[in-house]
Scaffold this motif. Structure first.
Motif, PDB file in Angstrom:
ATOM      1  N   LEU A  57     -13.359  32.006  -3.891  1.00 14.84           N
ATOM      2  CA  LEU A  57     -12.622  30.911  -3.383  1.00 14.84           C
ATOM      3  C   LEU A  57     -11.595  31.533  -2.364  1.00 14.84           C
ATOM      4  O   LEU A  57     -11.276  30.867  -1.402  1.00 14.84           O
ATOM      5  N   VAL A  61     -11.506  30.627   1.650  1.00 12.78           N
ATOM      6  CA  VAL A  61     -10.454  30.058   2.450  1.00 12.78           C
ATOM      7  C   VAL A  61      -9.695  30.825   3.404  1.00 12.78           C
ATOM      8  O   VAL A  61      -9.421  30.570   4.588  1.00 12.78           O
ATOM      9  N   ASP A  62      -9.619  32.201   2.996  1.00 17.88           N
ATOM     10  CA  ASP A  62      -8.969  33.051   4.020  1.00 17.88           C
ATOM     11  C   ASP A  62     -10.022  33.248   5.473  1.00 17.88           C
ATOM     12  O   ASP A  62      -9.479  32.967   6.643  1.00 17.88           O
ATOM     13  N   LEU A  65      -9.647  30.001   7.163  1.00 14.22           N
ATOM     14  CA  LEU A  65      -8.569  29.823   8.259  1.00 14.22           C
ATOM     15  C   LEU A  65      -8.801  30.826   9.435  1.00 14.22           C
ATOM     16  O   LEU A  65      -8.307  30.561  10.509  1.00 14.22           O
ATOM     17  N   SER A 125      -1.087  27.545   8.161  1.00  8.72           N
ATOM     18  CA  SER A 125      -1.672  27.410   7.173  1.00  8.72           C
ATOM     19  C   SER A 125      -2.171  28.847   6.762  1.00  8.72           C
ATOM     20  O   SER A 125      -2.094  29.361   5.712  1.00  8.72           O
ATOM     21  N   PHE A 129      -0.776  31.072   3.402  1.00  5.02           N
ATOM     22  CA  PHE A 129      -1.992  31.164   2.560  1.00  5.02           C
ATOM     23  C   PHE A 129      -1.562  32.724   2.316  1.00  5.02           C
ATOM     24  O   PHE A 129      -1.765  33.386   1.063  1.00  5.02           O
TER      25      PHE A 129
END
Length: 145
Positions: A57, A61-62, A65, A125, A129
């Protein structure tokens, strides 16, 4: 205090006076207190939010983005070039190919500033993160005695 002085909670006092609903509320609050007391078993104190998330996950997400930031940056630069070409054609009096000017004026120009907002959103973001990954409990230096 309960054992030493015989103090009772408000709900228990109400239950003694015959209010069954107060007794039910007291039991509900007791369960909540027990859950909070056992919170360290559910979420250990030395683990951060990032350590609890699955690695797949975090990588997803990385990647999302980074790809979003890349796409928005390229689209923003292309939009800037198109707006510059359209403005240059107006200044020099040359004609653009059929439909280009209308497409730039009706689609590219109105979405240029909101596109910058989306680009900024992806950038911020990704920064937050990345900082949260670096601020996890496992990456913090501490000496074990």
């Amino acid at each position: 205090l309960r054992q030493k002085f015989g103090l009772k909670s408000y709900e228990e006092q109400q239950a003694d006076m015959g209010d069954a609903r107060a007794l039910f509320d007291a039991e509900k609050k007791k369960k909540t207190r027990n859950k909070l007391r056992n919170m360290d078993k559910i979420w250990p104190e030395d683990k951060g939010v990032i350590e609890v998330l699955p690695p797949g996950l975090i990588k997803g997400v990385d990647t999302f983005l980074k790809v979003g930031l890349g796409v928005c940056t390229v689209a923003f630069i292309i939009a800037g070039i198109l707006i510059t070409i359209e403005a240059g054609s107006k200044a020099t009096g040359t004609e653009l190919p059929a439909g280009w000017e209308e497409w730039i004026v009706k689609f590219v120009e109105p979405n240029f500033t909101p596109g910058l907002g989306v680009l900024l959103g992806f950038s911020v973001s990704l920064g937050v993160f990345s900082i949260s990954l670096g601020g996890s409990a496992s990456s913090t230096y501490r000496e074990n005695p």
